[in-house]
Design a protein around this motif. Structure first.
Motif, PDB file in Angstrom:
ATOM      1  N   ASN A  12       3.871   1.487  -1.160  1.00  0.00           N
ATOM      2  CA  ASN A  12       4.506   1.540  -2.470  1.00  0.00           C
ATOM      3  C   ASN A  12       3.557   2.140  -3.508  1.00  0.00           C
ATOM      4  O   ASN A  12       3.965   2.964  -4.332  1.00  0.00           O
ATOM      5  N   VAL A  13       2.298   1.748  -3.470  1.00  0.00           N
ATOM      6  CA  VAL A  13       1.306   2.292  -4.404  1.00  0.00           C
ATOM      7  C   VAL A  13       1.137   3.800  -4.175  1.00  0.00           C
ATOM      8  O   VAL A  13       1.109   4.581  -5.134  1.00  0.00           O
ATOM      9  N   GLU A  14       1.060   4.216  -2.907  1.00  0.00           N
ATOM     10  CA  GLU A  14       0.927   5.646  -2.594  1.00  0.00           C
ATOM     11  C   GLU A  14       2.136   6.434  -3.093  1.00  0.00           C
ATOM     12  O   GLU A  14       1.995   7.503  -3.683  1.00  0.00           O
ATOM     13  N   ASN A  35       4.211  10.009  -9.711  1.00  0.00           N
ATOM     14  CA  ASN A  35       3.542  10.345 -10.972  1.00  0.00           C
ATOM     15  C   ASN A  35       2.961  11.752 -10.930  1.00  0.00           C
ATOM     16  O   ASN A  35       3.042  12.496 -11.914  1.00  0.00           O
ATOM     17  N   LEU A  36       2.380  12.137  -9.809  1.00  0.00           N
ATOM     18  CA  LEU A  36       1.827  13.484  -9.664  1.00  0.00           C
ATOM     19  C   LEU A  36       2.941  14.522  -9.779  1.00  0.00           C
ATOM     20  O   LEU A  36       2.793  15.540 -10.464  1.00  0.00           O
ATOM     21  N   GLU A  92       3.994  14.877 -13.359  1.00  0.00           N
ATOM     22  CA  GLU A  92       3.021  15.671 -14.114  1.00  0.00           C
ATOM     23  C   GLU A  92       3.192  17.161 -13.816  1.00  0.00           C
ATOM     24  O   GLU A  92       3.166  17.989 -14.731  1.00  0.00           O
ATOM     25  N   TYR A 137       4.165   5.600  -5.510  1.00  0.00           N
ATOM     26  CA  TYR A 137       4.125   5.582  -6.973  1.00  0.00           C
ATOM     27  C   TYR A 137       3.187   6.673  -7.488  1.00  0.00           C
ATOM     28  O   TYR A 137       3.514   7.397  -8.438  1.00  0.00           O
ATOM     29  N   GLU A 138       2.030   6.808  -6.844  1.00  0.00           N
ATOM     30  CA  GLU A 138       1.075   7.843  -7.250  1.00  0.00           C
ATOM     31  C   GLU A 138       1.645   9.242  -7.008  1.00  0.00           C
ATOM     32  O   GLU A 138       1.476  10.138  -7.837  1.00  0.00           O
ATOM     33  N   LYS A 139       2.340   9.437  -5.882  1.00  0.00           N
ATOM     34  CA  LYS A 139       2.946  10.732  -5.597  1.00  0.00           C
ATOM     35  C   LYS A 139       4.016  11.077  -6.628  1.00  0.00           C
ATOM     36  O   LYS A 139       4.114  12.216  -7.086  1.00  0.00           O
ATOM     37  N   GLU A 171       0.831  -1.208   0.000  1.00  0.00           N
ATOM     38  CA  GLU A 171       0.000   0.000   0.000  1.00  0.00           C
ATOM     39  C   GLU A 171       0.868   1.261   0.000  1.00  0.00           C
ATOM     40  O   GLU A 171       0.584   2.217  -0.727  1.00  0.00           O
TER      41      GLU A 171
END
Length: 112
Positions: free
Chosen positions: A39-41, A47-48, A51, A43-45, A37
């Protein structure tokens, strides 16, 4: 600590070992899920942030294009330049905001 194991039979010891292994497996699974979990968070950060970084680069490029169009050269009327090279790439990095330190002394005197 093992003192109460003296009276147990081999079968009891095997059952105890099985229970311990199952407990360890459960702890490892929970820990693995938490790590997944996180790691997923992260990864999303990331990517943000990528961007946002891309958007900032686009804005800088647009500003440079406007600057290049408005000022074909960065020369001043007297022939000097302002020292800025508009063709040098800008490297932007995002960082966490830092806490501001209050410069006011704790025992400030009040004026009347």
């Amino acid at each position: 600590m093992g003192q109460e194991l003296r009276g147990l039979s081999v079968k009891d010891l095997q059952n105890l070992e099985t229970k311990l292994e199952m407990s360890l497996r459960g702890v490892r699974m929970k820990k693995g899920n938490v790590i997944h979990e996180e790691n997923v968070e992260l990864y999303e950060k990331v990517n943000l942030l990528r961007e946002e970084n891309t958007e900032l680069h686009k804005k800088v490029s647009a500003i440079r294009e406007l600057d290049d169009g408005a000022n074909q050269s960065s020369s001043l009327p007297n022939g000097f330049t302002n020292g800025e090279d508009l063709n040098v790439p800008v490297n932007l990095q995002l960082s966490q905001p830092q806490q501001q330190i209050n410069d006011t002394p704790a025992r400030a005197m009040k004026l009347r």
